[in-house]
Design an enzyme around this catalytic site. Structure first.
Site, PDB file in Angstrom:
ATOM      1  N   GLY A  93      20.803  -1.798  -2.725  1.00 40.74           N
ATOM      2  CA  GLY A  93      22.202  -1.479  -2.097  1.00 40.74           C
ATOM      3  C   GLY A  93      23.041  -1.644  -3.341  1.00 40.74           C
ATOM      4  N   GLY A 117      29.226  -0.299  -2.229  1.00 43.03           N
ATOM      5  CA  GLY A 117      29.701  -1.309  -1.762  1.00 43.03           C
ATOM      6  C   GLY A 117      29.906  -2.575  -2.662  1.00 43.03           C
ATOM      7  CB  ILE A 118      29.360  -6.272  -1.556  1.00 46.33           C
ATOM      8  CG1 ILE A 118      30.728  -6.278  -0.691  1.00 46.33           C
ATOM      9  CG2 ILE A 118      29.033  -7.231  -2.148  1.00 46.33           C
ATOM     10  CD1 ILE A 118      30.339  -7.081   0.643  1.00 46.33           C
ATOM     11  N   GLY A 119      27.345  -4.533  -3.283  1.00 44.22           N
ATOM     12  CA  GLY A 119      26.175  -4.254  -4.324  1.00 44.22           C
ATOM     13  C   GLY A 119      26.390  -3.668  -5.557  1.00 44.22           C
ATOM     14  CE1 TYR A 140      25.503  -6.330   9.472  1.00 46.69           C
ATOM     15  CE2 TYR A 140      26.584  -8.423   9.802  1.00 46.69           C
ATOM     16  CZ  TYR A 140      26.412  -7.567   9.095  1.00 46.69           C
ATOM     17  OH  TYR A 140      26.808  -7.394   7.670  1.00 46.69           O
TER      18      TYR A 140
HETATM   19  N1  LIG Z   1      31.238  -5.737   3.971  1.00 45.40           N
HETATM   20  C1  LIG Z   1      31.538  -6.785   4.506  1.00 45.40           C
HETATM   21  O1  LIG Z   1      32.598  -7.116   4.820  1.00 45.40           O
HETATM   22  C2  LIG Z   1      30.333  -7.827   4.322  1.00 45.40           C
HETATM   23  C3  LIG Z   1      30.789  -9.067   5.048  1.00 45.40           C
HETATM   24  C4  LIG Z   1      29.674 -10.019   5.054  1.00 45.40           C
HETATM   25  C5  LIG Z   1      28.524  -9.829   4.413  1.00 45.40           C
HETATM   26  N2  LIG Z   1      28.162  -8.529   4.064  1.00 45.40           N
HETATM   27  C6  LIG Z   1      26.920  -8.278   3.602  1.00 45.40           C
HETATM   28  O2  LIG Z   1      26.993  -7.780   2.047  1.00 45.40           O
HETATM   29  C7  LIG Z   1      25.854  -6.787   1.828  1.00 45.40           C
HETATM   30  C8  LIG Z   1      26.580  -5.528   1.330  1.00 45.40           C
HETATM   31  O3  LIG Z   1      27.380  -5.170   2.202  1.00 45.40           O
HETATM   32  P1  LIG Z   1      28.239  -3.555   2.070  1.00 45.40           P
HETATM   33  O4  LIG Z   1      29.285  -4.063   3.081  1.00 45.40           O
HETATM   34  O5  LIG Z   1      28.467  -3.622   0.680  1.00 45.40           O
HETATM   35  O6  LIG Z   1      27.112  -2.732   2.541  1.00 45.40           O
HETATM   36  P2  LIG Z   1      27.074  -1.146   2.503  1.00 45.40           P
HETATM   37  O7  LIG Z   1      28.701  -0.674   2.364  1.00 45.40           O
HETATM   38  O8  LIG Z   1      26.267  -0.589   3.638  1.00 45.40           O
HETATM   39  O9  LIG Z   1      26.313  -0.857   1.356  1.00 45.40           O
HETATM   40  C9  LIG Z   1      26.088   0.116   0.656  1.00 45.40           C
HETATM   41  C10 LIG Z   1      24.990   0.149  -0.301  1.00 45.40           C
HETATM   42  O10 LIG Z   1      23.693   0.016   0.107  1.00 45.40           O
HETATM   43  C11 LIG Z   1      22.776   0.983   0.121  1.00 45.40           C
HETATM   44  N3  LIG Z   1      21.845   1.053   0.999  1.00 45.40           N
HETATM   45  C12 LIG Z   1      22.155   1.212   2.522  1.00 45.40           C
HETATM   46  N4  LIG Z   1      21.067   1.378   3.187  1.00 45.40           N
HETATM   47  C13 LIG Z   1      19.918   1.400   2.370  1.00 45.40           C
HETATM   48  C14 LIG Z   1      18.701   1.474   2.508  1.00 45.40           C
HETATM   49  N5  LIG Z   1      17.942   1.464   3.710  1.00 45.40           N
HETATM   50  N6  LIG Z   1      17.926   1.448   1.498  1.00 45.40           N
HETATM   51  C15 LIG Z   1      18.570   1.353   0.266  1.00 45.40           C
HETATM   52  N7  LIG Z   1      19.671   1.284  -0.024  1.00 45.40           N
HETATM   53  C16 LIG Z   1      20.340   1.206   0.920  1.00 45.40           C
HETATM   54  C17 LIG Z   1      23.535   2.301  -0.218  1.00 45.40           C
HETATM   55  O11 LIG Z   1      23.299   3.395  -1.081  1.00 45.40           O
HETATM   56  P3  LIG Z   1      23.054   4.805  -0.160  1.00 45.40           P
HETATM   57  O12 LIG Z   1      23.997   4.829   0.615  1.00 45.40           O
HETATM   58  O13 LIG Z   1      23.238   5.562  -1.504  1.00 45.40           O
HETATM   59  O14 LIG Z   1      21.657   4.535   0.090  1.00 45.40           O
HETATM   60  C18 LIG Z   1      24.837   1.618  -1.003  1.00 45.40           C
HETATM   61  O15 LIG Z   1      24.416   1.240  -2.335  1.00 45.40           O
HETATM   62  C19 LIG Z   1      24.960  -6.652   3.152  1.00 45.40           C
HETATM   63  O16 LIG Z   1      23.847  -7.350   3.266  1.00 45.40           O
HETATM   64  C20 LIG Z   1      26.061  -6.884   4.227  1.00 45.40           C
HETATM   65  O17 LIG Z   1      25.413  -7.358   5.521  1.00 45.40           O
HETATM   66  C21 LIG Z   1      29.092  -7.415   4.090  1.00 45.40           C
END
Ligand SMILES: NC(=O)c1ccc[n+]([C@@H]2O[C@H](COP(=O)([O-])OP(=O)(O)OC[C@H]3O[C@@H](n4cnc5c(N)ncnc54)[C@H](OP(=O)(O)O)[C@@H]3O)[C@@H](O)[C@H]2O)c1
Length: 290
Positions: free
Chosen positions: A12, A16-18, A162
């Site tokens: 990821g 996003g955060i990644g 979740y």
């Molecule tokens: N955002 C928050 O507020 C928050 C808070 C606490 C914890 N977290 C955790 O932090 C982590 C990152 O969160 P985020 O909010 O940045 O998530 P996100 O917005 O869904 O992240 C998007 C990234 O993940 C990739 N991705 C999604 N599903 C995938 C899959 N099945 N295989 C490969 N790549 C995939 C997307 O690429 P593509 O779409 O191009 O595939 C993109 O690079 C997660 O584990 C989340 O649970 C987030």
């Protein structure tokens, strides 16, 4: 901190955060491998990161980490040792969905993918390598061994599955840290904190617990301003992946302030850990040999 001889893989890492985690690691000079599902998005994220950080050693990979075939293909592709694996991909679905392997999607993203990818890369992780598993939501509730894939009950939009799978990730990580200790591989869990990302932009007001629904529209309106800076939630993953301070730390849960936190009771429940571990082994076919 010179990380020029380190290779770090961020799932990821294309959004996003990644992506901010990958940016932070690229700034420190590491070779950074980013993974997303879409080749175009992955390529343009790699180009953006290289351009922004001046580090040309950013490589884009395409894989769906919720698919076991995707994980096997991904693990075979990068060359050389893997010094750091950040299992960052998250998923949030409104109803129970299953992957091509028939696994509940949030369990697949949060628990099975980190378990399987770590095992598949283990031969290439030198002593001192680090695995960073990203938790989220409100983890720490009870782990129900009979409902790990929400097969009995799915309460998606109240975040239950979740949270359940993020707590199960923590239980799996705690056990993984124990198992990999003799191998010299460190395994820790981080809570990043809130970030306004594609994942939570998709969350509707109905996803909020009842008590919060009256204020949910305001929270959603203010979210881009309050939580738009994704470098902030990425800091804890960057710290765990790169800081010499935590080079020998393993089996620890870190908060968004990058400080150790106590593990929730449910994570320390041996029966729950056994159940999560056994399910991961059964579904992935991976076994710890160390
Ligand atoms: N955002 C928050 O507020 C928050 C808070 C606490 C914890 N977290 C955790 O932090 C982590 C990152 O969160 P985020 O909010 O940045 O998530 P996100 O917005 O869904 O992240 C998007 C990234 O993940 C990739 N991705 C999604 N599903 C995938 C899959 N099945 N295989 C490969 N790549 C995939 C997307 O690429 P593509 O779409 O191009 O595939 C993109 O690079 C997660 O584990 C989340 O649970 C987030």
């Amino acid at each position: 901190m010179d990380l020029s001889n380190r290779t770090m893989l961020v799932t990821g890492g294309t959004g996003g955060i990644g992506k901010e985690t990958a940016r932070g690691l690229a700034r420190l000079g590491a070779r950074v491998l980013i993974v997303g599902r879409d080749p175009g998005r992955a390529r343009s994220a790699a180009a953006e990161l290289a351009d922004d950080t001046g580090n040309p050693r950013i490589e884009a990979f395409t894989a769906d980490v919720t698919s076991l075939a995707g994980l096997h293909a991904l693990a075979a592709r990068p060359t050389g040792p893997i010094d750091v694996l950040v299992n960052n991909v998250g998923a949030m679905t409104a109803r129970r969905e299953t992957t091509a392997d028939g696994v509940e999607r949030m369990f697949a993203a949060h628990v099975l993918a980190p378990f399987a990818l770590t095992h598949l890369l283990l031969d290439r992780m030198p002593p001192g390598a680090r695995v960073v598993n990203v938790t989220g939501g409100i983890p720490g509730g009870p782990i129900d061994p009979a409902n790990l894939q929400a097969e009995r009950r799915f309460l998606g939009w109240t975040f239950s599955q979740y949270n359940h799978t993020k707590t199960a990730l923590m239980a799996m990580s705690h056990r993984l840290a124990e198992r990999l200790r003799p191998h010299g591989v460190r395994v820790n869990v981080v809570y990043p904190g809130h970030g306004h990302t594609p994942m939570n932009r998709a969350v509707t007001v109905r996803a909020f617990p009842y008590a919060y629904r009256p204020v949910a529209p305001l929270v959603k309106l203010l979210a881009p301003v309050l939580f738009g800076d994704l470098a902030r939630p990425a800091r804890s993953s960057v710290h765990l992946a790169a800081s010499p301070e935590v080079a020998d730390t393993t089996g620890t849960y870190f908060g968004q302030d990058r400080r150790p936190r106590s593990w929730p009771e449910s994570v320390l429940d041996e029966r729950a850990r056994d159940a999560v571990w056994a399910l991961c082994e059964r579904l992935s076919g991976c076994r710890s040999t160390v």
